[in-house]
Write a protein that holds these residues in place. Structure first.
Motif, PDB file in Angstrom:
ATOM      1  N   ASP A 238     -22.300  -4.816 -61.199  1.00 55.09           N
ATOM      2  CA  ASP A 238     -21.099  -5.636 -61.063  1.00 55.09           C
ATOM      3  C   ASP A 238     -21.046  -6.772 -62.090  1.00 55.09           C
ATOM      4  N   ASN A 239     -22.203  -7.224 -62.564  1.00 51.27           N
ATOM      5  CA  ASN A 239     -22.206  -8.228 -63.636  1.00 51.27           C
ATOM      6  C   ASN A 239     -21.537  -7.679 -64.891  1.00 51.27           C
ATOM      7  N   ILE A 240     -21.859  -6.431 -65.226  1.00 54.18           N
ATOM      8  CA  ILE A 240     -21.217  -5.791 -66.379  1.00 54.18           C
ATOM      9  C   ILE A 240     -19.733  -5.599 -66.118  1.00 54.18           C
ATOM     10  N   ILE A 252     -14.130   2.555 -64.814  1.00 55.01           N
ATOM     11  CA  ILE A 252     -14.179   2.895 -63.396  1.00 55.01           C
ATOM     12  C   ILE A 252     -15.541   2.482 -62.863  1.00 55.01           C
ATOM     13  N   ARG A 253     -15.534   1.758 -61.754  1.00 56.46           N
ATOM     14  CA  ARG A 253     -16.764   1.337 -61.083  1.00 56.46           C
ATOM     15  C   ARG A 253     -16.986   2.272 -59.884  1.00 56.46           C
ATOM     16  N   VAL A 254     -18.008   3.146 -59.970  1.00 55.43           N
ATOM     17  CA  VAL A 254     -18.243   4.123 -58.906  1.00 55.43           C
ATOM     18  C   VAL A 254     -19.397   3.670 -58.019  1.00 55.43           C
ATOM     19  N   ASN A 256     -21.177   2.335 -54.271  1.00 60.17           N
ATOM     20  CA  ASN A 256     -20.959   1.471 -53.116  1.00 60.17           C
ATOM     21  C   ASN A 256     -20.020   0.332 -53.466  1.00 60.17           C
ATOM     22  N   ASN A 257     -18.793   0.395 -52.947  1.00 60.06           N
ATOM     23  CA  ASN A 257     -17.813  -0.653 -53.279  1.00 60.06           C
ATOM     24  C   ASN A 257     -17.584  -1.625 -52.129  1.00 60.06           C
ATOM     25  N   THR A 258     -18.413  -1.536 -51.090  1.00 55.56           N
ATOM     26  CA  THR A 258     -18.211  -2.401 -49.930  1.00 55.56           C
ATOM     27  C   THR A 258     -18.356  -3.862 -50.294  1.00 55.56           C
ATOM     28  N   LYS A 259     -19.306  -4.147 -51.200  1.00 51.41           N
ATOM     29  CA  LYS A 259     -19.605  -5.534 -51.519  1.00 51.41           C
ATOM     30  C   LYS A 259     -18.875  -6.031 -52.763  1.00 51.41           C
ATOM     31  N   VAL A 260     -18.200  -5.152 -53.481  1.00 50.18           N
ATOM     32  CA  VAL A 260     -17.555  -5.617 -54.712  1.00 50.18           C
ATOM     33  C   VAL A 260     -16.472  -6.627 -54.380  1.00 50.18           C
ATOM     34  N   ASN A 261     -16.320  -7.602 -55.242  1.00 49.76           N
ATOM     35  CA  ASN A 261     -15.335  -8.637 -54.961  1.00 49.76           C
ATOM     36  C   ASN A 261     -13.923  -8.140 -55.258  1.00 49.76           C
ATOM     37  N   PHE A 265     -12.566  -4.619 -57.222  1.00 51.13           N
ATOM     38  CA  PHE A 265     -12.087  -3.511 -56.388  1.00 51.13           C
ATOM     39  C   PHE A 265     -10.990  -2.666 -57.042  1.00 51.13           C
ATOM     40  N   PRO A 266     -10.017  -3.262 -57.743  1.00 49.01           N
ATOM     41  CA  PRO A 266      -8.970  -2.421 -58.374  1.00 49.01           C
ATOM     42  C   PRO A 266      -9.520  -1.431 -59.404  1.00 49.01           C
ATOM     43  N   PHE A 267     -10.765  -1.620 -59.845  1.00 51.15           N
ATOM     44  CA  PHE A 267     -11.355  -0.730 -60.848  1.00 51.15           C
ATOM     45  C   PHE A 267     -12.251   0.340 -60.208  1.00 51.15           C
ATOM     46  N   THR A 268     -12.285   0.379 -58.876  1.00 52.42           N
ATOM     47  CA  THR A 268     -13.009   1.435 -58.167  1.00 52.42           C
ATOM     48  C   THR A 268     -12.054   2.597 -57.909  1.00 52.42           C
TER      49      THR A 268
END
Length: 612
Positions: A238-240, A252-254, A256-261, A265-268
């Motif tokens: 998530d830092n990257i 695209i961030r694939v 576990n997205n539960t903790k992403v801020n 989130f819009p990039f998951t």
């Protein structure tokens, strides 16, 4: 075709040993009761359920809180867990996140067990057989990827991997997106554009490794490359991701997205699905699943054959709906991956996302010093070239099996490669710490090569060692008889905070021992950040107090012998670093003797008698 290297069999044997040790360590039986598991930080019990929902792919998810001070240092995001209650069949799951006393877990079950809100519910670590299976599969199938099998053989040979293309043969970058990069960062980004096969970015603490990688990604995208970015932890991933958001890069961030801020989130894939036709279809399927679960619940307390059969049919229907949801999500993700220039996730997150169906030019593994070698080989075959970024002089991956560690499993992919290739680029300026805080680690670990910018030169007393020798602050075992603690050092922490007027909201207290952390959480102010050193790797704070705990007549210092742990601990503070320890115990070891010599040389030594 390259010949299979014998070390592959060694790594496979290591994974078997580690899995066996996890099974032995984590099991709840007559030999390992709940009290001992809690004492070792392998179980959290009891937990209180705050909320129940059905989340990703309709899996049951729980939001919980811990109603007491607990040692949670071993519980990291994405770890395999079991949710249990005495006398009931445990349910396997995954820890989505845990921060302070609040956490979330996903259960791998059609529904919540009917005992989930009873008083005796807890969670414990369990062997991560799924990750182990993926790592074994990657090693066994390495021969299918001739280039990567060749790379493996080179890494584990006696020869250095030489660079085939001289840097002078390629043009350098004319335009950097980030105008503030220093010369070492620019050199690293330049080389990333033209390297072959494997390259290392060595980023000691505070040297702007993430900043450098983001610039490198932007330059590679500009060249038209498709890039995979990975790291062993969701935090590093998530830092990257956060660094790329403002750069207008389609990523695209694939995983576990539960903790992403909310920013990420819009990039998951789920964020991209929002308000789409597919999301509406998934919502309808989830409603159907809820109806079937309600019907199945009617048979929970009925034990006749017909009722059991009917319940099983309804549960089968729920599983079928879940598969349908996954199919929709997988199809959607395939389309997103096709169009994205950059895909980001942990190694397991990338494997789950089925990203291997596409071709990638470059793979970047950040925090590679924390990445198990077999885990790295899960994703190395996905790209033509590999960049390893990190610092092998900080903490390595955690391994439970001593034998597996001795055979080499504890060596990260970065450590394994560091002595084998000549393409290593050191980021040579640290921007985190005052000079006196950085200097000892700089001299001991980095051969004095790290520079400190002018604005971080010393302006006062930034580092202090409080010596407890002769004060009677002896180490002791916790009530459980396992992890060590030292109440005298906690008392000194309180006096230091008061004496130096340290602000609680920008001060952290860290220790190598989980028992000391648990005691500190009981006795110190609740607003302080309190953590084990291992859990604090990758973080920083304005003021850091380190409690070393060890104080005995024999001079035994246990795993303080892993000096990389102290390198992590002593490079977290930005403005003020305070270390509490017993010199009569510590100075018998050459590393700590050298540290105390440094402290005396810069007049940073104090006795606790000055503040008792």
């Amino acid at each position: 075709m390259e010949i299979k290297h014998p070390y592959i069999d060694t790594l496979l044997a290591c994974l078997d040993l580690e899995e066996l040790e996890q099974t032995k360590r984590f099991q709840l039986d007559e030999q390992h009761n709940l009290k001992s598991l809690k004492a070792e930080g392998l179980a959290i019990h009891p937990i209180r359920i705050n909320r129940k929902t059905f989340g990703y792919a309709d899996y049951p998810e729980l939001n919980f809180r811990i109603p007491f001070p607990a040692d949670t240092g071993n519980f990291r995001d994405g770890m395999a867990i079991e949710c249990f209650c005495q006398g009931e069949e445990p349910v396997k799951g995954m820890l989505l996140n845990l921060e302070g006393k609040q956490g979330e877990i996903r259960l791998f079950a059609p529904d919540f067990p009917d005992w989930i809100e009873e008083d005796g519910v807890g969670i414990k670590l369990t062997p991560d057989t799924r990750t182990t299976t993926l790592m074994k599969k990657a090693l066994n199938e390495l021969y299918l990827h001739s280039n990567q099998q060749s790379l493996f053989n080179k890494i584990h040979s006696d020869k250095t991997i030489k660079n085939q293309i001289q840097e002078t043969e390629k043009g350098s970058i004319e335009h950097f997106f980030n105008k503030k990069l220093n010369e070492s960062q620019q050199n690293a980004v330049n080389r990333i554009q033209h390297f072959e096969e494997l390259l290392i970015i060595h980023g000691p603490p505070g040297t702007g490794k993430t900043t450098t990688l983001i610039e490198a990604i932007l330059q590679l995208v500009k060249k038209g490359e498709k890039i995979l970015v990975s790291a062993p932890s969701n935090t590093a991933v998530d830092n990257i991701a956060s660094g790329l958001i403002d750069k207008n890069i389609n990523f695209i961030r694939v995983g576990n997205n539960t903790k992403v801020n909310a920013q990420i989130f819009p990039f998951t894939p789920e964020g991209k699905l929002k308000d789409s036709k597919q999301e509406k279809e998934i919502k309808k399927l989830k409603i159907r699943a809820v109806e079937f679960r309600k019907m199945a619940n009617q048979y929970k307390r009925r034990f006749g054959k017909e009722e059991r059969d009917q319940r099983n049919l309804l549960i089968k229907e729920v599983k079928s709906i879940r598969k349908e949801i996954k199919d929709i999500q997988n199809y959607n993700e395939e389309q997103l991956f096709e169009n994205a220039r950059v895909i980001i996730g942990t190694p397991i997150g990338l494997m789950d996302g089925q990203v291997q169906k596409l071709d990638y030019q470059t793979l970047i593994i950040d925090e590679a010093g924390q990445c198990l070698e077999p885990l790295a080989w899960c994703i190395i075959p996905l790209a033509d070239k590999v960049i390893l970024a990190g610092d092998h002089l900080q903490l390595p991956p955690t391994i439970l099996s001593d034998k597996a560690a001795q055979l080499g499993l504890r060596h990260s992919i970065l450590e394994v490669c560091f002595s084998k290739i000549d393409q290593i680029y050191l980021l040579d300026t640290q921007y985190r710490m005052r000079e006196s805080i950085a200097q000892f680690s700089n001299e001991y670990f980095y051969d004095g090569k790290l520079k400190t910018p002018i604005h971080l030169l010393n302006t006062g007393e930034h580092i202090t060692f409080y010596d407890t020798a002769g004060a009677g602050f002896d180490e002791e075992r916790g009530p459980d008889g396992t992890s060590l603690m030292n109440k005298g050092e906690i008392d000194i922490v309180l006096k230091i905070i008061e004496k130096d007027n340290l602000q609680l909201n920008n001060t952290a207290v860290i220790s190598p021992y989980s028992g000391q952390v648990t005691l500190a959480k009981d006795l110190l102010k609740s607003t302080l950040r309190i953590s084990t050193i291992d859990s604090f790797q990758g973080q920083e704070e304005e003021n850091v107090i380190i409690s070393l705990v060890r104080s005995n007549n024999e001079g035994q210092i246990g795993f303080l012998k892993d000096y990389r742990r102290m390198n992590v601990a002593m490079t977290r503070a930005k403005e003020k670093l305070i270390i509490i320890g017993d010199s009569s115990t510590l100075a018998k070891d050459p590393y700590y003797a050298a540290f105390i010599d440094y402290i005396e040389k810069i007049n940073a030594y104090k006795s606790v008698w000055e503040i008792i």
